[in-house]
Design a protein around this motif. Sequence first.
Motif, PDB file in Angstrom:
ATOM      1  N   GLY A 176      12.371   8.651  -1.357  1.00  0.00           N
ATOM      2  CA  GLY A 176      12.414   7.554  -2.314  1.00  0.00           C
ATOM      3  C   GLY A 176      13.800   7.140  -2.732  1.00  0.00           C
ATOM      4  N   ALA A 205      12.974   1.876  -4.521  1.00  0.00           N
ATOM      5  CA  ALA A 205      11.677   2.517  -4.656  1.00  0.00           C
ATOM      6  C   ALA A 205      10.794   1.650  -5.545  1.00  0.00           C
ATOM      7  CB  ALA A 205      11.829   3.910  -5.255  1.00  0.00           C
ATOM      8  N   SER A 206       9.511   1.767  -5.345  1.00  0.00           N
ATOM      9  CA  SER A 206       8.550   0.962  -6.100  1.00  0.00           C
ATOM     10  C   SER A 206       8.509   1.377  -7.565  1.00  0.00           C
ATOM     11  CB  SER A 206       7.159   1.113  -5.482  1.00  0.00           C
ATOM     12  OG  SER A 206       6.179   0.470  -6.266  1.00  0.00           O
ATOM     13  N   PRO A 239       4.966   3.726  -7.470  1.00  0.00           N
ATOM     14  CA  PRO A 239       4.818   4.414  -6.176  1.00  0.00           C
ATOM     15  C   PRO A 239       3.423   5.006  -6.011  1.00  0.00           C
ATOM     16  CG  PRO A 239       6.145   5.720  -7.685  1.00  0.00           C
ATOM     17  CD  PRO A 239       5.942   4.394  -8.342  1.00  0.00           C
ATOM     18  N   SER A 254       3.618   6.814  -0.473  1.00  0.00           N
ATOM     19  CA  SER A 254       4.961   6.286  -0.255  1.00  0.00           C
ATOM     20  C   SER A 254       5.626   5.979  -1.576  1.00  0.00           C
ATOM     21  CB  SER A 254       4.894   5.008   0.601  1.00  0.00           C
ATOM     22  OG  SER A 254       6.177   4.429   0.744  1.00  0.00           O
ATOM     23  N   HIS A 255       6.957   6.126  -1.573  1.00  0.00           N
ATOM     24  CA  HIS A 255       7.732   5.756  -2.764  1.00  0.00           C
ATOM     25  C   HIS A 255       7.967   4.249  -2.841  1.00  0.00           C
ATOM     26  CE1 HIS A 255       8.824   9.848  -4.037  1.00  0.00           C
ATOM     27  NE2 HIS A 255       8.952  10.144  -2.754  1.00  0.00           N
ATOM     28  N   TYR A 256       7.633   3.538  -1.761  1.00  0.00           N
ATOM     29  CA  TYR A 256       7.987   2.126  -1.660  1.00  0.00           C
ATOM     30  C   TYR A 256       6.743   1.247  -1.728  1.00  0.00           C
ATOM     31  CZ  TYR A 256      12.208   4.347   0.084  1.00  0.00           C
ATOM     32  OH  TYR A 256      13.308   5.142   0.211  1.00  0.00           O
ATOM     33  N   ASP A 257       6.949  -0.005  -2.085  1.00  0.00           N
ATOM     34  CA  ASP A 257       5.881  -0.991  -2.012  1.00  0.00           C
ATOM     35  C   ASP A 257       5.524  -1.227  -0.548  1.00  0.00           C
ATOM     36  OD1 ASP A 257       5.733  -1.440  -4.790  1.00  0.00           O
ATOM     37  OD2 ASP A 257       7.420  -2.848  -4.698  1.00  0.00           O
ATOM     38  N   ARG A 280       6.031   9.300   2.269  1.00  0.00           N
ATOM     39  CA  ARG A 280       6.626  10.348   1.425  1.00  0.00           C
ATOM     40  C   ARG A 280       6.955  11.582   2.259  1.00  0.00           C
ATOM     41  NH1 ARG A 280       6.147  10.828  -4.308  1.00  0.00           N
ATOM     42  NH2 ARG A 280       5.212   8.976  -5.269  1.00  0.00           N
TER      43      ARG A 280
END
Length: 1092
Positions: free
Chosen positions: A173, A99-100, A103, A107-110, A918
């Motif tokens: 995430g 996960a970023s 966040p 989104s939880h990610y880059d 998300r």
Amino acid sequence: MEHQQQLQQKKQAALAAKKALNSASKVANAATPKPAAEKKDKPAKKQEPEELEQPFIEVPEGQMKDQSNFMAAGYNPVNVEKSWYSWWRESSYFLPALASDTPSEFSHYDPEPNFIPREKNGEKSTFDWSKVDPKKTFVIPAPPPNITGSLHIGHALAFGLQDTLIRWNRMRGFTTLYVPGFDHAGLSTQSVVEKRLAKDKGLTRHDLGREEFLKVCEAWKEEYQARITNQITRLGVSCDWSRVAFTMNDDLCKAVNANFIRLHEDGIIYRANRLVNWCVKMNTTLSNLEVDQKELTGRTLLSVPGYDANEKFEFGVITSFAYQIENSDEKIVIATTRPETMLGDTAIAVHPNDERYKHLHGKFAVHPFLDRRIPIILDDIAVDMEFGTGAVKMTPAHDPNDYEVGLRHKLDFINILNDDGTLNANAGPQFQGMKRFHARVAVLEALKAKGLYVGDAENPMSIPLCSKSGDIIESVMKPQWWVSCKGLAQAAIERTKAGELKIRPAQSEREWYAWLENIQDWCISRQLWYSHRVPAYFVKIDGETQDRMDGKWWIAAESEEDAVKKASVKFPAAKFTVEQDEDVLDTWFSSGLWPFSIQGWPSDTPDLNAFYPASVLETGWDILFFWVARMVMLGVKLTGKVPFDEVFCHAMIRDAHGRKMSKTLGNVIDPIDVIEGASLDSLHKQLRMGNLPEKEILIAEKGQKKDFPNGIPQCGTDALRFALANYSAAGRDINLEILRVEGYRKFCNKLWNATRFAMSKLDPKESMNIDAEPLRDTDGSRLYPVFVPAASEKPTGKESLVEKWILHKLNRAATSINQALQDRNFMIATNEAYQFWLYELCDVYIEAIKLITEPRKAGEAHSAEQESARNSALNTLYTVLDNGLRLLHPFMPYVTEELWQRLPRRPSDKTKSIMLARYPEPESSREFEQAEKDYDLAFAGVKAVRSIATSYGINSKLQVFFHARQGGALAQTLRDSTSALSVLIKGCVSLTVVESESELPVGCVGENVSPELAVSLLLKGVINVDAEVTKAEKKKALAQASLDKIKTAMAAPDYETKKPLAAREKDTVKAGELEVEINSLATSIENFLKLQ
């Protein structure tokens, strides 16, 4: 945004092409001479232009799908499912990702996620493994399907549920890892390969030899692994293919050897000559779990594998015969269900307190066919004085109960069977070489000839059968490798009770403890060719007499070279050679290592440290003991950890009639057939591709014709996954109906149409019926303002009542679905998603905003207030669509990705796939409890008005009144929502909110909705009361006449005897329907008369 611009350009190009095509069509029509009119007809009704199916735009494998074409008029699973899987896989979305650190709301990610590769062959990656948070990982080791054949619908259920959990947690995430793999399934695979060899070429494995036969098995493995892989991908399963495992790959073979060596060195694996289950057909030992019990109610003739197909043998019979007492005229009568085993008898047991036999204590009987004295022994455990004659024959080498008696009394263990099921020299020359069931008949005849046969009687009993070959199992003595399980099981019990392992549902947990507490030692030797060779070596010392049964002469080692080294240490002064055991290991011995061997054990790998123990093992309850218990026992022993935090046992799928899936019944369903559809003919052809005998194929074809007379309809992956998840409740069985799956295809179409409607509002060019010119007014202003979603999905505070209502319902759905998935209640989760989409979003909100979201027409002016309300309704529509698709994604991956990609993105949303968006969770800003209550009340009023209108048979010119009895806030709320409410009532021309009954016009019909609200519908002047009464009375008279006719027929004296049952039942149903119709018409007449 760049991607959106590219799509926009492509859509503009497609629009221009369509316009040119339309223009060309008009020119062509104008140039075509019209035929002379013969007579003047009524002008033809103007037909809407037919919408053509949009062609699928092919893209190279692994590239993102091209959606520049317009949305098709309806849902087509074939086109929807194309391209997405290869793009997901090529984009590495199936790999675990961190996960970023920062966040976003979306989104939880880059935007470019930090994926975690697998380190292979000692190669070191630059990834910082310390960043993997154990509390934020979610790992599922996919139960590896056997390579014996294709996946069936039960596998589709398992993979669907597992992938639902993986996709859900990925969107939350979590660093998710879903490891796919395949099980070599030694016994099963060898069985099907041998059957195929026999069917296709008339050969046995012995004709080929071990090396060549293993090559055939490897070819089978390659074919079916590829076939299963295709099925898994078609199901949309998001597993990490870079980590795919096979139980006979080098790494996993290494783990199997390490397991055996460790347990052998710890004294847990030992060698012993003990009673085992022997399958003559397969020529191998089986565990108790691989033996099925066939229940017989009495005398039954059965065919036995290895004998002539027309030859049958009698079972379900107990035979009595006598043994002659030595040096006496006296005889002692015993009974048996297996007369041939008397050739291995070494004792006759009686109860020490049985007065009938006290004079025989210490004496012997004489075997009638062998030079053998049979001692009379005393045993109060094995003998029940009240059962039969109270005397029991003992065959310790061929019966589990007798085996224990033999150990207690130190009896001789005499084996009378060869491995091929013929009798050996111990059976005596009269019977030696006979097949076991031919010997049964011969023994009975010989007993009769000697006057020792007493009689027989029917005897309900169970027959042990090999689960693979169907052969009747024999209990025989064999030197084998065994695992001592008591200590391993106790450790598993303690860890489970300590809360380290959760088993769902609770029923499975109770069975878990019961099985572990009564566990028996596990025979792991198999006399097969296709499996892991036992890594044990017999140390043959020159000049010394050795017993191969004695474990001290055996060494467990990785290789022959390693065995020599170990033997040199153990026998330093001896001259020796080493010989590896010819046997192979039970498949479950390797499968039991699955959760940690796939992560690199016994090596200390980054994957093992990061992803072990797993989070969930999802499997069928039927292999809870075959497999799950062994994984836990071995995991605790070898790694010190329970291999997963939770075991979830799904239900077993049966057919619509509740029958177990069986190839012979023809009810085994390939998930691809449900996804693509299959004709009855193609189902028949599939039967002939397997190993079924012709007789069973014909039976199966009849079953298919009965269950699928029109074949299997095309349902698509998403409908199949959703249906199977919806079927999954706490029960043990699922009775699958294909029509129910087809029903969820219609649900997919509903999603499609809802999104298509939204896109016609959000992006007008998505509507096939809108050309370029109407987009602007004569002054150049846009009739269809460009919709750009708000920067955030948080409400602005200016939402209307129905907007607040749908946002609150979204919160409720998110709460319920997340909780249901936490509880592994897939039925509730899917029901909630279905309820939200169908009955709240589609049936209410979309209908309610249709008018307010209409763009202005040419020459028409919209106020700033109107534009603001329209924009607010569209933003709410966008929010609930976006969230609604994300709610559904874990269950329906393809259609949700397809539709989500069609939606515009919020300005700062860089999320490339719905997979990484998300997962919706309840938001405090979307909590509108009062709005929910108010609109639920208002909608109850809408339904009451609909009911009134239906009862009076009117559907146009409806003048509706909502009476807010207490006035105040509710009255104002209703007034603010009249336009959104009126569109939900078919034929409504006005909806007025009043606060006093005196404000209602004369001639209204009303209904009380609640203490706060009543509704009324103006009928006076709308309907012709006299005409309606006349019409209703005429209908009532016709119905009464029909009812009287049926009743007269039913009252006839010979009605019950002359009329068939089906016809009588039809009459009863019809009479009931007519009575309901008559009562309903009477009520309508009464209501009409009140209006006069």
